[in-house]
Design a protein around this motif. Sequence first.
Motif, mmCIF file in Angstrom:
data_model
loop_
_atom_site.group_PDB
_atom_site.id
_atom_site.type_symbol
_atom_site.label_atom_id
_atom_site.label_comp_id
_atom_site.label_asym_id
_atom_site.label_seq_id
_atom_site.Cartn_x
_atom_site.Cartn_y
_atom_site.Cartn_z
ATOM 1 N N PRO A 227 0.815 -1.234 0.000
ATOM 2 C CA PRO A 227 0.000 0.000 0.000
ATOM 3 C C PRO A 227 0.840 1.272 0.000
ATOM 4 C CG PRO A 227 -0.103 -1.089 2.142
ATOM 5 C CD PRO A 227 0.578 -2.037 1.217
ATOM 6 N N ARG A 228 2.081 1.211 0.478
ATOM 7 C CA ARG A 228 2.927 2.397 0.498
ATOM 8 C C ARG A 228 3.368 2.828 -0.890
ATOM 9 N NH1 ARG A 228 2.841 6.021 3.898
ATOM 10 N NH2 ARG A 228 5.020 6.543 3.496
ATOM 11 N N HIS A 229 3.311 1.943 -1.843
ATOM 12 C CA HIS A 229 3.694 2.320 -3.207
ATOM 13 C C HIS A 229 2.730 3.373 -3.755
ATOM 14 C CE1 HIS A 229 4.054 1.968 -7.605
ATOM 15 N NE2 HIS A 229 5.297 1.579 -7.386
ATOM 16 N N ARG A 230 1.457 3.123 -3.589
ATOM 17 C CA ARG A 230 0.448 4.077 -4.071
ATOM 18 C C ARG A 230 0.471 5.373 -3.246
ATOM 19 N NH1 ARG A 230 -4.308 4.784 -1.985
ATOM 20 N NH2 ARG A 230 -4.182 2.800 -0.845
ATOM 21 N N GLN A 231 0.657 5.228 -1.942
ATOM 22 C CA GLN A 231 0.657 6.423 -1.085
ATOM 23 C C GLN A 231 1.846 7.344 -1.384
ATOM 24 O OE1 GLN A 231 0.523 4.923 2.915
ATOM 25 N NE2 GLN A 231 -1.457 3.877 2.613
ATOM 26 N N CYS A 232 3.008 6.768 -1.587
ATOM 27 C CA CYS A 232 4.187 7.593 -1.911
ATOM 28 C C CYS A 232 4.040 8.261 -3.274
ATOM 29 C CB CYS A 232 5.448 6.731 -1.878
ATOM 30 S SG CYS A 232 5.898 6.152 -0.225
ATOM 31 N N SER A 233 3.423 7.564 -4.219
ATOM 32 C CA SER A 233 3.214 8.166 -5.542
ATOM 33 C C SER A 233 2.241 9.339 -5.459
ATOM 34 C CB SER A 233 2.691 7.098 -6.519
ATOM 35 O OG SER A 233 3.616 6.041 -6.664
ATOM 36 N N GLU A 234 1.161 9.175 -4.689
ATOM 37 C CA GLU A 234 0.208 10.271 -4.527
ATOM 38 C C GLU A 234 0.845 11.456 -3.794
ATOM 39 O OE1 GLU A 234 -3.070 8.587 -2.503
ATOM 40 O OE2 GLU A 234 -3.801 7.427 -4.242
ATOM 41 N N LEU A 235 1.704 11.169 -2.809
ATOM 42 C CA LEU A 235 2.364 12.260 -2.089
ATOM 43 C C LEU A 235 3.330 13.025 -2.993
ATOM 44 C CD1 LEU A 235 2.769 13.677 0.611
ATOM 45 C CD2 LEU A 235 4.520 11.963 1.179
#
Length: 370
Positions: free
Chosen positions: A356-364
């Motif tokens: 899930p951190r892959h998507r969150q870091c991309s959005e950030l």
Amino acid sequence: MCSSKTRNHQRTIDMDQPVAQINGRPVLQPTCNRLERRNSLKKASPPPFSSPKPPALAARAKLSPSPPISPKPKSPVTRNEHPYSIEKVLSPPLMAKSRALPVNKSGKGGGNEGGVETSGSIAAARREEVANLQVLRKMRIAHYGRRTKSAKFEVKVDPLDSLGLPTISSTSAAKQEKRCNFITSNSDPIYVAYHDEEWGVPVHDDKILLELLVLTTAQVGSGWTVVLKRRRHFRDAFSGFDADMVAKFSERKIASISSDYGIELNQVRGAVENAKQILKIRQEFGSFDKYVWRYVNFKPISTQYKTCQKIPVKTSKSEAISKDLVKRGFRFVGPAVIHSFMQAAGLTNDHLINCPRHRQCSELAQKQQS
């Protein structure tokens, strides 16, 4: 000379009965004499040798004569029967089943004539074995049920749903939202928190960039868990990673930091030297942040790795940055160390795609750019 009549008479006599010549005249003789003469020419065979029997056995044989035993006639071998037929190997129940098998209507088969199947043949035994396997398979299907590919995706109604227990749908969602493979159940909580909160997040502060560069250099040979546990000591030793203050450390200060905080002397000297070079980069590029992020066009590299084994140790970008830093006088900045620094500072998003951190870091990263 004899007349023709006598010659014809002589021929008829020769054809009917044997004739002997006595004083020039033919004389009829009986056939029995000729047979006796032929039999008399044969040599008389000696009687077979027999050992003399005791008088008691001889008397017993005379009293109870036994009929002669006739030899057993040999069973004729038919054309379709082989002396080593499977009939000698199969048990009686299998032989009975093989004789009851249906006959092939086409009449084509191994050695069968006219569609008649030889009882106990190898083909019949094989068909019987296949039939038994099919029966067992049907029994298993009737007991366990037929398995399909879509069975594991079916959502079954469970009365435990009311208790809030995890079901098939919730467990499948948890599998899809699992972390990267290097985070396991045995991982230290401080390392898990670093993965969930900091690793891969884009950083643009020069102090944090210097801190990550020092921690990345220190974790070589010990691991991130050990360094993260001593993170507070590193901050106190290097004055909050202020490059202006660290660059002014004297040799006496470096020795005291190494002895007081348990940091290797070479690492302390390397951090001081790197801080001095960062001050030079500020004069040229304005900040260390601009110098580093220009290698990725001020946009994080988003990878699409499915397993941790696919994540490389170094890349072409890390090799280019390392080469330039070495020219500028930085220490402990090899390609592998710089690649780890890029992952920690968010220059590259190496979270697995199912994390899930892959998507969150991309959005950030997209929010920061906007």
